[in-house]
Design an enzyme around this catalytic site. Structure first.
Site, PDB file in Angstrom:
ATOM      1  N   LYS A  17       0.828  -1.210   0.000  1.00 14.73           N
ATOM      2  CA  LYS A  17       0.000   0.000   0.000  1.00 14.73           C
ATOM      3  C   LYS A  17       0.866   1.265   0.000  1.00 14.73           C
ATOM      4  O   LYS A  17       2.078   1.194   0.200  1.00 14.73           O
ATOM      5  CB  LYS A  17      -0.905  -0.004   1.236  1.00 14.73           C
ATOM      6  CG  LYS A  17      -0.151  -0.025   2.562  1.00 14.73           C
ATOM      7  CD  LYS A  17      -1.100  -0.306   3.705  1.00 14.73           C
ATOM      8  CE  LYS A  17      -0.364  -0.443   5.028  1.00 14.73           C
ATOM      9  NZ  LYS A  17      -1.240  -1.013   6.067  1.00 14.73           N
TER      10      LYS A  17
ATOM     11  N   TYR B 244      16.233  29.547   7.742  1.00 13.82           N
ATOM     12  CA  TYR B 244      15.050  30.295   8.213  1.00 13.82           C
ATOM     13  C   TYR B 244      14.988  30.317   9.737  1.00 13.82           C
ATOM     14  O   TYR B 244      15.123  29.283  10.384  1.00 13.82           O
ATOM     15  CB  TYR B 244      13.770  29.647   7.693  1.00 13.82           C
ATOM     16  CG  TYR B 244      13.556  29.785   6.209  1.00 13.82           C
ATOM     17  CD1 TYR B 244      13.554  31.039   5.595  1.00 13.82           C
ATOM     18  CD2 TYR B 244      13.341  28.664   5.429  1.00 13.82           C
ATOM     19  CE1 TYR B 244      13.340  31.159   4.233  1.00 13.82           C
ATOM     20  CE2 TYR B 244      13.124  28.773   4.058  1.00 13.82           C
ATOM     21  CZ  TYR B 244      13.121  30.018   3.465  1.00 13.82           C
ATOM     22  OH  TYR B 244      12.910  30.132   2.124  1.00 13.82           O
TER      23      TYR B 244
HETATM   24  C1  PLP Z   1      -0.748  -2.194   6.488  1.00 15.74           C
HETATM   25  C2  PLP Z   1      -1.424  -3.466   6.708  1.00 15.74           C
HETATM   26  C3  PLP Z   1      -0.682  -4.661   6.777  1.00 15.74           C
HETATM   27  C4  PLP Z   1       0.827  -4.680   6.752  1.00 15.74           C
HETATM   28  O1  PLP Z   1       1.300  -4.165   7.974  1.00 15.74           O
HETATM   29  P1  PLP Z   1       2.847  -4.193   8.357  1.00 15.74           P
HETATM   30  O2  PLP Z   1       2.847  -3.955   9.820  1.00 15.74           O
HETATM   31  O3  PLP Z   1       3.476  -3.100   7.582  1.00 15.74           O
HETATM   32  O4  PLP Z   1       3.358  -5.521   7.992  1.00 15.74           O
HETATM   33  C5  PLP Z   1      -1.382  -5.847   6.912  1.00 15.74           C
HETATM   34  N1  PLP Z   1      -2.731  -5.855   6.987  1.00 15.74           N
HETATM   35  C6  PLP Z   1      -3.483  -4.728   6.937  1.00 15.74           C
HETATM   36  C7  PLP Z   1      -4.958  -4.826   7.031  1.00 15.74           C
HETATM   37  C8  PLP Z   1      -2.855  -3.501   6.795  1.00 15.74           C
HETATM   38  O5  PLP Z   1      -3.586  -2.396   6.759  1.00 15.74           O
END
Ligand code: PLP
Length: 377
Positions: free
Chosen positions: A43, A270
């Site tokens: 994702k 800045y």
């Molecule tokens: C993001 C996510 C994962 C992966 O999580 P990690 O801790 O990065 O391995 C797995 N299942 C769901 C539903 C997620 O949203």
């Protein structure tokens, strides 16, 4: 129509993505959970590494499925030739049902409206669409409450164009190693599934395990694991360091735009939040919070120049960061600087950067904007 310029040289700041390291991490997880399927969670632009190249590499290395959070990411994978099941791990709007069906995406369903809309759209397109039922065992983002699962299935399970292929939940406190709560939630999930089974509602693929569960709890792998961050080289908790060997996938590098000497008592950047205390040598790195290299790193972070650590001085601007290269010999404009990665036997990891900005690896990696060119090696 947008016109793109033709340039003679590429911009100095690049994110090098080591696809071989990524594939090795995938294979490591396949070994860790040899009896379960592997969903590679990619994702948020594959945690900043690029959805399409990473998706293709994951499938090549043997991932059975992919997981993303938006319909747009899922559709992008489909448009680029990915044919394995692609799960949408977030809730979506009923209005997105048509795209889900068109692109053969596997939605996470926990509302009647969405179930009905996907079913109607599937009918229209003459398809049977796989869906997963999301159970909320305590994360409290979305999902059906365990005690309402039967009622939900009474109203939706029979929809003829849906294939209730999977059921899953997601744990809020496993990275923190809160096993008491996690085990309670796991038991609640299994209870819910078996109760549903008793009523004739079956779901062949049960899954609960993100990276931490995949690494630490074989007893919770069930039919599929869902690692995300760990695939990019970072185990979620330091206690896991000896349990699995993972390779960081991204190196973030740039080149010094200029190097100059400043006299004592000179404010830098800045707001003048840093003032030189002696004759100091500073250098400009063309990366800033506009690139996702966060403001919180102002006066905190470090980079590697000629194998030596150089501290960030002053506030980070949109496009530039100033580092202190005093005492590092032979520093010149044009020199390579490692923002994240290894150089000369030292390493700055995404974890170090996360600590400096009091955040986590997920944010460090996924914040890096598209304008940082990804180079796949
Ligand atoms: C993001 C996510 C994962 C992966 O999580 P990690 O801790 O990065 O391995 C797995 N299942 C769901 C539903 C997620 O949203």
């Amino acid at each position: 129509m947008l016109k793109l310029p033709t340039l003679t040289a590429n911009s100095p700041t690049i994110a090098e993505v080591d696809l071989a390291a990524f594939k090795e991490n995938i294979r490591t997880f396949k070994q860790v959970a040899a009896d379960s399927m592997l969903m590679a969670v990619i994702k948020t632009n594959a945690y900043g590494h690029g959805t399409v190249p990473i998706g293709l590499a994951a499938v090549e290395a043997g991932a059975d499925r992919l997981g993303v959070t938006t319909v747009e990411e899922g559709a992008l994978l489909r448009e680029n030739g990915i044919t394995v099941p692609v799960h949408i791990l977030s809730s979506v709007l009923p209005e997105q049902a048509a795209d889900i069906v068109t692109y053969d995406l596997t939605a996470s369903v926990s509302s009647r409206k969405l179930a009905n809309d996907i079913n109607n759209e599937a009918k229209k397109q003459h398809k049977t669409v796989p869906v997963n039922l999301k159970i909320d065992t305590g994360l409290h983002r979305f999902g059906i409450e365990p005690k309402k699962a039967i009622q939900f299935c009474e109203s939706c399970y029979h929809l003829t164009s849906l294939n209730w292929e999977g059921i899953y939940t997601h744990f809020p406190n496993s990275d923190e190693g809160d096993w008491e709560l996690t085990e309670e939630q796991f038991a609640l999930f299994l209870d819910t599934v078996s109760n549903l089974n008793d009523h004739g509602y079956n779901f062949p693929i049960r899954h609960v395990g993100a990276s931490t569960i995949a690494i630490e709890r074989k007893d919770m792998h069930l039919d599929m694991i869902r690692p995300g961050a760990a695939l990019f080289g970072y185990e979620p908790a330091s206690r896991q360091r000896d349990l699995i060997s993972l390779r960081p996938v991204m190196t973030l590098k740039s080149r010094l735009l200029s190097v100059r000497e400043l006299p004592p008592n000179t404010p830098v950047g800045y707001g003048g939040s840093y003032v030189t205390s002696s004759h100091e040598k500073i250098a400009i790195v063309p990366i800033g919070h506009g690139d996702g290299y966060k403001y919180a790193l102002s006066n905190k972070g470090e980079m590697l120049v000629n194998g030596k650590r150089a501290r960030i001085v002053g506030t980070i601007s949109l496009d530039q960061t100033v580092i202190n290269v005093t005492g590092i010999p032979d520093v010149r404009a044009g020199d390579e600087v490692i923002v994240m990665g290894s150089q000369g036997g030292d390493e700055i990891s995404a974890k170090d950067i996360a600590e400096w900005m009091e955040s986590n690896v997920d944010e460090v990696l996924s914040s890096l904007m598209e304008r940082i060119r990804r180079v796949y090696v």
